[in-house]
Design an enzyme around this catalytic site. Sequence first.
Site, short mmCIF file in Angstrom:
data_model
loop_
_atom_site.label_atom_id
_atom_site.label_comp_id
_atom_site.label_asym_id
_atom_site.label_seq_id
_atom_site.Cartn_x
_atom_site.Cartn_y
_atom_site.Cartn_z
N GLY A 1 2.14 4.98 2.27
CA GLY A 1 2.50 5.47 3.60
C GLY A 1 3.99 5.32 3.84
O GLY A 1 4.73 4.80 3.00
N GLY B 1 0.80 -1.22 0.00
CA GLY B 1 0.00 0.00 0.00
C GLY B 1 0.83 1.26 0.00
O GLY B 1 1.90 1.33 -0.58
N GLU C 1 -4.10 -3.53 -4.61
CA GLU C 1 -5.32 -2.72 -4.67
C GLU C 1 -4.99 -1.35 -5.25
O GLU C 1 -5.55 -0.91 -6.24
CB GLU C 1 -5.87 -2.49 -3.26
#
Length: 427
Positions: free
Chosen positions: A213, A211, A234
């Site tokens: 971050g 993801g 995703e």
Amino acid sequence: MNPAQLYEQKLRAKEEAITFIQPNTDIITPILVAEPEALMKQLETFEGLKGNRLFQMFTTREVINADPDKLKIISMFMGAAERKAFKEGKIDLLPNHFSDIPKILKQTARKPVVLTTASPMDDNGWFSLGTNADHTIAMIPHAETVLLEVNEYMPRTYGENQVHISDVTALIENHQPIPEAPPAPEQSEKDKFIGDYVAGLIDNGDILQIGFGSIPNAIIDNLKDYRNLSIHTEMVPEKIMTLYESGALTNENNPFQKGKITATFAFGSRELYDFMHENQDIYMLPVNKTNHVGRLQSADKLVTVNAGVEVDFLGQVNSEKVGGTYWSSTGGQSDFQVASRLSEGGRGVICLYATAKGDSISKIVPSLNPGIPVTTSKNDVDYIVTEYGIARLRGKTIRERTKALIDIAHPKFRDELTFSAKEMGYL
């Protein structure tokens, strides 16, 4: 009628386009970037609403302040604006696995109305949903009404996120910069430690779900010298450009689209969107394909990396609630965690800092508090990583798990956690 003629026939002012939404119908918008700004703003003042529901997901704008008898707002994954509105009782939250949203909406949405942003139409009458495919593209064939907001700032991407003019009810034009993600926080020492540990769990040839971050960025920074990696995820993360340019990515082992990065949405900087524009090496897929456990389990050496809020001695992971505040939702964490367990040679990694609030709270806890959701179950958990090390929980007993987790807790909490474990009969 050719595509250009159809386009002119269906082109409307925003004030007229919004009137295609009838009372007692359900409005569906995409996650993040493709949520159509002008249409959403028009929805705020539309007087034709009555008994409507709005299904939204991680909005980048303020939540509409609406009379719930006219418009009930349901979030499927909460961002900052939705978090605040949920706490104030203004919206509701729909529990879900991200992969399951299209099926849930097909079963429950009344005369679905899809609102989405798209890139400009090509000569053959096709629009691209650009940064998105998500649940939106899966719902368009089932929608009674499709309203497009055409925006030249939306990148044209390829894959299964294309909409033909013949399937569009009405469209408007609104050319303005699309939402960008705030820059990730500067990597801390904790991020770098976790990045090092997780990179050590990744091998050349792996398929990665990762993801955004500071922790994912720290992980990716460690992968630039790897080879033959594939990305099936995703969200297309910002740092993917670095990995792409380093030569670490070939995507040769990606069973969903060989030789390509596959994803269901993106959120990042303008630089990322420009990188995606007409990039043949990126292939967008609907979320019921990217996150479908049955499809994912056929991907050998699938490594999934997700974040947690806290984990208890059983290995139950809460990634949704912070204290008493509902923070987000399940998203795709459970989808990918289960898939990595089923994948041949797969590994599922949950990352979290060992503490919160200036090292005053341990995020390794004896038990999750009542009312705390379990995002990843004890039977699906695999690796837990903090800045203090790696705990492999899969295949371990409760007592072995307890000891492994205490070993990666902050040293100041280890005695206290050991005492609790003995009280519980786990040590």
